[in-house]
Design an enzyme around this catalytic site. Sequence first.
Site, PDB file in Angstrom:
ATOM      1  N   HIS A 182     -31.314  44.995   1.315  1.00 42.97           N
ATOM      2  CA  HIS A 182     -30.740  44.494   2.562  1.00 42.97           C
ATOM      3  C   HIS A 182     -29.449  43.726   2.303  1.00 42.97           C
ATOM      4  O   HIS A 182     -28.943  43.032   3.178  1.00 42.97           O
ATOM      5  CB  HIS A 182     -31.767  43.604   3.275  1.00 42.97           C
ATOM      6  N   LYS A 204     -16.019  27.430 -24.825  1.00 43.66           N
ATOM      7  CA  LYS A 204     -16.496  26.174 -25.427  1.00 43.66           C
ATOM      8  C   LYS A 204     -15.330  25.394 -26.021  1.00 43.66           C
ATOM      9  O   LYS A 204     -15.247  24.185 -25.893  1.00 43.66           O
ATOM     10  CB  LYS A 204     -17.528  26.461 -26.517  1.00 43.66           C
ATOM     11  N   GLU A 227     -24.570  40.513 -23.767  1.00 45.87           N
ATOM     12  CA  GLU A 227     -24.056  39.817 -24.945  1.00 45.87           C
ATOM     13  C   GLU A 227     -24.002  40.752 -26.153  1.00 45.87           C
ATOM     14  O   GLU A 227     -23.210  40.556 -27.072  1.00 45.87           O
ATOM     15  CB  GLU A 227     -24.946  38.604 -25.249  1.00 45.87           C
TER      16      GLU A 227
HETATM   17  O1  PA5 Z   1     -28.306  34.828 -27.684  1.00 45.41           O
HETATM   18  C1  PA5 Z   1     -27.675  33.889 -28.126  1.00 45.41           C
HETATM   19  O2  PA5 Z   1     -27.373  33.794 -29.333  1.00 45.41           O
HETATM   20  C2  PA5 Z   1     -27.249  32.751 -27.232  1.00 45.41           C
HETATM   21  O3  PA5 Z   1     -27.528  33.009 -25.906  1.00 45.41           O
HETATM   22  C3  PA5 Z   1     -27.961  31.475 -27.651  1.00 45.41           C
HETATM   23  O4  PA5 Z   1     -29.350  31.682 -27.595  1.00 45.41           O
HETATM   24  C4  PA5 Z   1     -27.580  30.295 -26.729  1.00 45.41           C
HETATM   25  O5  PA5 Z   1     -26.204  30.106 -26.745  1.00 45.41           O
HETATM   26  C5  PA5 Z   1     -28.280  29.026 -27.178  1.00 45.41           C
HETATM   27  O6  PA5 Z   1     -27.969  28.735 -28.504  1.00 45.41           O
HETATM   28  P1  PA5 Z   1     -28.813  27.689 -29.325  1.00 45.41           P
HETATM   29  O7  PA5 Z   1     -30.192  28.216 -29.486  1.00 45.41           O
HETATM   30  O8  PA5 Z   1     -28.096  27.534 -30.638  1.00 45.41           O
HETATM   31  O9  PA5 Z   1     -28.805  26.402 -28.531  1.00 45.41           O
END
Ligand code: PA5
Length: 433
Positions: free
Chosen positions: A305, A419, A284
Amino acid sequence: MSNIKVRFENTGIEMRKIVEYQEKVENIDKEIRKNASDSTEFLGWLNLPTSYDKEEFERIKKSASRIRSNSKVFVCIGIGGSYLGARAVIEALNNGFYNSDSNEPQIFYAGNNLSSTYIAEMIEAIGDRDVSINVISKSGTTTEPAIAFRIFREFLENKYGLEEARKRIYVTTDKEKGALKQLSNDEGYETFVVPDNVGGRYSVLTAVGLLPIAVAGINIDELMNGARIAQNKYIEPNLKYNECYQYAVTRNILYDEGKEIEILANYNPKLHYFVEWWKQLFGESEGKEEKGIFPVGVDFTTDLHSMGQYIQQGQRNLMETVINVVNPEVDIEIKPDEDNLDGMNFVAGKTVDYVCKKAMEGTIEAHVNGGVPNIIIDMEKLDAATIGNLIYFFELACAMSGKILGVNPFNQPGVEEYKKNMFRLLGKPGYEI
Ligand code: PA5
């Protein structure tokens, strides 16, 4: 102690080449340290091990001990950065086999998928045991945890009645805004804060990770101590002495040489979710602007494996980083067998970990000879301090690596795309074509 040692001798990259990045690294280091207290820069994790909220930390410990005394099951509701860090630490340090005689609360994870079967089976598994829940969401509106929370809140209210249910719901969210904060104020839930300047994937050392980790019986002081050791150690801007920055530079050099995929390998199944956490952190943070190393994970020797064939002889666009736990938590000796039908007497008298280490050494040699450069991270042992140390090591390395690559390692604009489509398909107001 919680030592971590990183070895680069199997990468083919010499220190001479790494230190060519000195000026670049030093500039980035200066920039991130200068901006660390700027709330808009998402750098709150940088000094967290020394500047966390001590009052909240004590409240986390108190809540954890209350939950441990009144619950047999603890359900952590969250996804992505609001889920993976806690699970990574808990699974690394706790016995993963369920023991019905144990007094420890069993930890379940919900809100990280959209499977009805998963939720239904979890509720069945809880049975009539006492339960508390922790919903963790910075935004408070993420679909998966929001849906799971509705279901588990109703489950708790039906099981205990409104008043008792309120005492068993713990919320970790933004300090003042968002739907969850509003609901917590209305219902009087115990709440913990996701700091403004700490993004989800960098948040494991905040209440996001710390409450579930403490409920699992893990010493969070030790975890923070280990992270603090790393914070002090990797403050060194001289690349020659900073293995964290050397790791960031080496993976970028290898990327420039066509190694577009980094495999994080472990030789201990307890580290499976640590690798999952690492995948999110780097994926990310770096995968944007049509660039970035693609992070994947393998559990060895299991995956030798299956994926071992590809790693040895598939496309040569791979690099590998190996987490080696130097001293196992326990070791089991292999006994001689009179009949020796399996022909394994040649390892009699050795331990399972000894065999594992030879498998690792043999695999590193084979992969390196096959054209896959290997970085080795030796962690002294699998304990809370060393995991805290390793968490900080990877967070700082990720920030440095992303900046070297030339992307913003703290945003994630791409995750909004699916989303929008999902909300349109679900008919969410405001998402019509
Ligand atoms: O690293 C990030 O920002 C994302 O993975 C969020 O943690 C994830 O989308 C969850 O978001 P939230 O804490 O707003 O529910």
